[in-house]
Scaffold this motif. Structure first.
Motif, PDB file in Angstrom:
ATOM      1  N   UNK A   1       0.359  -1.120 -10.993  1.00  0.00           N
ATOM      2  CA  UNK A   1      -0.443  -2.337 -11.146  1.00  0.00           C
ATOM      3  C   UNK A   1       0.413  -3.595 -11.231  1.00  0.00           C
ATOM      4  N   UNK A   2       1.663  -3.449 -11.675  1.00  0.00           N
ATOM      5  CA  UNK A   2       2.468  -4.648 -11.920  1.00  0.00           C
ATOM      6  C   UNK A   2       3.498  -4.955 -10.836  1.00  0.00           C
ATOM      7  N   UNK A   3       3.820  -3.980  -9.996  1.00  0.00           N
ATOM      8  CA  UNK A   3       4.864  -4.169  -8.998  1.00  0.00           C
ATOM      9  C   UNK A   3       4.343  -3.855  -7.604  1.00  0.00           C
ATOM     10  N   UNK A   4       4.909  -4.513  -6.625  1.00  0.00           N
ATOM     11  CA  UNK A   4       4.628  -4.192  -5.219  1.00  0.00           C
ATOM     12  C   UNK A   4       5.757  -3.281  -4.757  1.00  0.00           C
ATOM     13  N   UNK A   5       5.445  -2.018  -4.513  1.00  0.00           N
ATOM     14  CA  UNK A   5       6.452  -1.035  -4.139  1.00  0.00           C
ATOM     15  C   UNK A   5       6.623  -1.050  -2.622  1.00  0.00           C
ATOM     16  N   UNK A   6       7.773  -1.526  -2.187  1.00  0.00           N
ATOM     17  CA  UNK A   6       8.000  -1.760  -0.754  1.00  0.00           C
ATOM     18  C   UNK A   6       8.063  -0.472   0.065  1.00  0.00           C
ATOM     19  N   UNK A   7       8.275   0.669  -0.584  1.00  0.00           N
ATOM     20  CA  UNK A   7       8.339   1.930   0.155  1.00  0.00           C
ATOM     21  C   UNK A   7       6.957   2.524   0.394  1.00  0.00           C
ATOM     22  N   UNK A   8       5.914   1.815  -0.019  1.00  0.00           N
ATOM     23  CA  UNK A   8       4.527   2.180   0.250  1.00  0.00           C
ATOM     24  C   UNK A   8       3.867   1.057   1.046  1.00  0.00           C
ATOM     25  N   UNK A   9       2.866   1.417   1.835  1.00  0.00           N
ATOM     26  CA  UNK A   9       1.995   0.370   2.365  1.00  0.00           C
ATOM     27  C   UNK A   9       1.105  -0.064   1.199  1.00  0.00           C
ATOM     28  N   UNK A  10       0.461  -1.193   1.350  1.00  0.00           N
ATOM     29  CA  UNK A  10      -0.456  -1.664   0.308  1.00  0.00           C
ATOM     30  C   UNK A  10      -1.543  -0.609   0.065  1.00  0.00           C
ATOM     31  N   UNK A  11      -2.030  -0.009   1.162  1.00  0.00           N
ATOM     32  CA  UNK A  11      -3.092   1.004   1.057  1.00  0.00           C
ATOM     33  C   UNK A  11      -2.606   2.252   0.334  1.00  0.00           C
ATOM     34  N   UNK A  12      -1.384   2.701   0.645  1.00  0.00           N
ATOM     35  CA  UNK A  12      -0.833   3.895  -0.017  1.00  0.00           C
ATOM     36  C   UNK A  12      -0.679   3.669  -1.519  1.00  0.00           C
ATOM     37  N   UNK A  13      -0.193   2.489  -1.864  1.00  0.00           N
ATOM     38  CA  UNK A  13      -0.023   2.177  -3.281  1.00  0.00           C
ATOM     39  C   UNK A  13      -1.384   2.135  -3.981  1.00  0.00           C
ATOM     40  N   UNK A  14      -2.367   1.528  -3.344  1.00  0.00           N
ATOM     41  CA  UNK A  14      -3.718   1.450  -3.925  1.00  0.00           C
ATOM     42  C   UNK A  14      -4.327   2.845  -4.073  1.00  0.00           C
ATOM     43  N   UNK A  15      -4.094   3.708  -3.086  1.00  0.00           N
ATOM     44  CA  UNK A  15      -4.623   5.073  -3.154  1.00  0.00           C
ATOM     45  C   UNK A  15      -3.985   5.855  -4.303  1.00  0.00           C
ATOM     46  N   UNK A  16      -2.677   5.723  -4.455  1.00  0.00           N
ATOM     47  CA  UNK A  16      -1.993   6.411  -5.547  1.00  0.00           C
ATOM     48  C   UNK A  16      -2.488   5.888  -6.893  1.00  0.00           C
TER      49      UNK A  16
END
Length: 105
Positions: free
Chosen positions: A31-46
Motif C-alpha cells: 500500500x505504501x510503495x510502488x514496486x517497480x518489479x510488478x506492473x500496477x495490476x500485479x501489485x494491486x492483485x497481490x
C-alpha cells in the motif's frame, strides 16, 4: 483440556498470528510503495490477495477463540496462506535488494 485441544492451541494459534503478522507487513509495503518489479495490476492483485487472506485468517481466529480452541482448520485451508506468505517473503527480499542497489548508486 484434551491433548488435541492443547495441540491446536499450541500450534494453530501462533500459526494464525504469524499469518496475520506477515500479511500485515506485506499489506503495508504494497500500500505504501510502488514496486517497480510488478506492473500496477500485479501489485494491486497481490494486495487484494493479501487483504482477502487477512480476512480469512481473522475469521479463523474468531472461530477458534469462540469455540475455546475446539475448532481446527483443515490443512487445505492453510496451504494457500503458506504459499502467499512465501510469495510475500520473496517480494520483501526483492524490495530490500532493490533498495540496496539504489543506495549504492
Amino acid at each position: 483440556m484434551s491433548s488435541e485441544q492443547e495441540l491446536l492451541k499450541t500450534v494453530l494459534e501462533p500459526l494464525l498470528e504469524d499469518f496475520q503478522y506477515w500479511f500485515s507487513r506485506s499489506r503495508s509495503l504494497l500500500e505504501s510503495e510502488r514496486l517497480s518489479f510488478f506492473t500496477v495490476e500485479e501489485q494491486a492483485q497481490l494486495l487484494e490477495q493479501v487483504k482477502k487472506s487477512q480476512q480469512e485468517v481473522s475469521t479463523a481466529q474468531m472461530l477458534f477463540k469462540a469455540t475455546d480452541g475446539q475448532a481446527g482448520i483443515e490443512s487445505r485451508m492453510l496451504v494457500p496462506w503458506h504459499h502467499l506468505v512465501a510469495q510475500c517473503w520473496d517480494v520483501a527480499r526483492r524490495w530490500r535488494e532493490l533498495k540496496a542497489q539504489d543506495s549504492q548508486s
